[in-house]
Design a protein around this motif. Structure first.
Motif, mmCIF file in Angstrom:
data_model
loop_
_atom_site.group_PDB
_atom_site.id
_atom_site.type_symbol
_atom_site.label_atom_id
_atom_site.label_comp_id
_atom_site.label_asym_id
_atom_site.label_seq_id
_atom_site.Cartn_x
_atom_site.Cartn_y
_atom_site.Cartn_z
ATOM 1 N N LYS A 147 -0.330 1.320 11.982
ATOM 2 C CA LYS A 147 -1.192 0.229 11.504
ATOM 3 C C LYS A 147 -2.389 0.797 10.747
ATOM 4 C CE LYS A 147 0.030 -3.124 15.070
ATOM 5 N NZ LYS A 147 -0.420 -3.841 16.262
ATOM 6 N N SER A 148 -2.991 1.854 11.288
ATOM 7 C CA SER A 148 -4.128 2.488 10.609
ATOM 8 C C SER A 148 -3.712 3.028 9.249
ATOM 9 C CB SER A 148 -4.713 3.617 11.455
ATOM 10 O OG SER A 148 -5.288 3.109 12.628
ATOM 11 N N SER A 190 -1.297 1.900 7.405
ATOM 12 C CA SER A 190 -1.076 0.745 6.534
ATOM 13 C C SER A 190 -2.408 0.179 6.059
ATOM 14 C CB SER A 190 -0.282 -0.325 7.290
ATOM 15 O OG SER A 190 -0.157 -1.487 6.499
ATOM 16 N N THR A 191 -3.361 0.052 6.978
ATOM 17 C CA THR A 191 -4.695 -0.448 6.617
ATOM 18 C C THR A 191 -5.359 0.488 5.619
ATOM 19 O OG1 THR A 191 -4.932 -1.493 8.789
ATOM 20 C CG2 THR A 191 -6.951 -1.093 7.550
ATOM 21 N N SER A 214 -3.882 2.489 3.547
ATOM 22 C CA SER A 214 -3.167 2.374 2.283
ATOM 23 C C SER A 214 -3.620 1.130 1.526
ATOM 24 C CB SER A 214 -1.660 2.318 2.546
ATOM 25 O OG SER A 214 -0.959 2.120 1.341
ATOM 26 N N THR A 215 -3.750 0.009 2.246
ATOM 27 C CA THR A 215 -4.234 -1.231 1.623
ATOM 28 C C THR A 215 -5.654 -1.052 1.109
ATOM 29 O OG1 THR A 215 -2.836 -2.559 3.079
ATOM 30 C CG2 THR A 215 -4.685 -3.682 2.038
ATOM 31 N N ALA A 216 -6.501 -0.421 1.925
ATOM 32 C CA ALA A 216 -7.894 -0.191 1.514
ATOM 33 C C ALA A 216 -7.953 0.717 0.290
ATOM 34 C CB ALA A 216 -8.693 0.407 2.669
ATOM 35 N N TYR A 270 -5.658 1.006 -2.021
ATOM 36 C CA TYR A 270 -5.189 0.192 -3.144
ATOM 37 C C TYR A 270 -6.312 -0.729 -3.633
ATOM 38 C CZ TYR A 270 -2.552 -3.327 -5.721
ATOM 39 O OH TYR A 270 -2.109 -4.193 -6.679
ATOM 40 N N GLN A 271 -6.988 -1.393 -2.675
ATOM 41 C CA GLN A 271 -8.094 -2.283 -3.035
ATOM 42 C C GLN A 271 -9.241 -1.506 -3.682
ATOM 43 O OE1 GLN A 271 -8.823 -4.123 0.753
ATOM 44 N NE2 GLN A 271 -7.450 -5.848 0.334
ATOM 45 N N ASN A 298 -8.393 -0.875 -7.235
ATOM 46 C CA ASN A 298 -8.552 -2.113 -8.009
ATOM 47 C C ASN A 298 -10.022 -2.444 -8.240
ATOM 48 O OD1 ASN A 298 -5.819 -2.532 -8.323
ATOM 49 N ND2 ASN A 298 -5.650 -3.897 -6.564
#
Length: 172
Positions: A54-55, A57-58, A60-62, A64-65, A68
């Motif tokens: 989960k960490s 994934s979080t 990775s999302t962070a 990516y954001q 952006n």
């Protein structure tokens, strides 16, 4: 020459349980306690792995954001030639820097004009006061002769010491 490891001695253990090995190396609990401890370690490891997933994934999302947001910041600051968003060809940093510089120059001009206008107004007021003061008579009494004098006039004023009346006459 290869990087292979060669086994020089082979030990055959036969059928040995993990519990038996643990006891051999110092474990002192029962086999049931050992099994429960192994299950607990397994469950905790699985939970830690899930949390790590989960960490990851979080993160990775962070990431990516963040990319952006960095692109958007670059787009708003100096433009990206339309890569990030439509109409972002303008280098806003440079544009607003020029605007600020131009406003500062205009402010200097307005300040100078305002200062000059204020100085002119003060000079005009001082000149008017001087003109007014030139026509206002100034009065004083000379204690030696008891006469009331004033300027700019050729009239002499005198207090009659006997009657106390104010008398006047022309200066010669």
């Amino acid at each position: 020459m290869t990087n292979e490891t060669k086994i020089t001695e082979e030990i055959i253990l036969g059928e040995v349980s993990a519990y038996a090995l643990a006891v051999k190396y110092g474990y002192e609990g029962t086999e049931e306690e050992w099994a429960k401890a192994q299950q607990k370690f397994h469950d905790e490891s699985q939970k830690a792995a899930e949390a790590a997933g989960k960490s990851a994934s979080t993160a990775s999302t962070a990431a990516y954001q963040a990319v952006n947001m960095a692109d958007a910041a670059r787009s708003w600051a100096r433009g990206s030639g339309g890569e990030v968003r439509e109409g972002d060809e303008t280098d806003n940093s440079e544009f607003y820097s020029r605007q600020s510089h131009n406003s500062a120059e205009l402010s200097k001009d307005y300040y100078q004009k305002t200062k000059q206008t204020g100085d002119n107004a003060i000079n005009a007021i001082n000149n008017a006061i001087n003109n007014i003061n030139q026509g206002i008579p100034k009065f004083w009494i000379n204690p030696n002769d008891g006469k009331l004098y004033h300027t700019p006039s050729r009239i002499i004023w005198r207090i009659n010491r006997t009657t106390g009346q104010l008398e006047w006459g022309l200066a010669v």
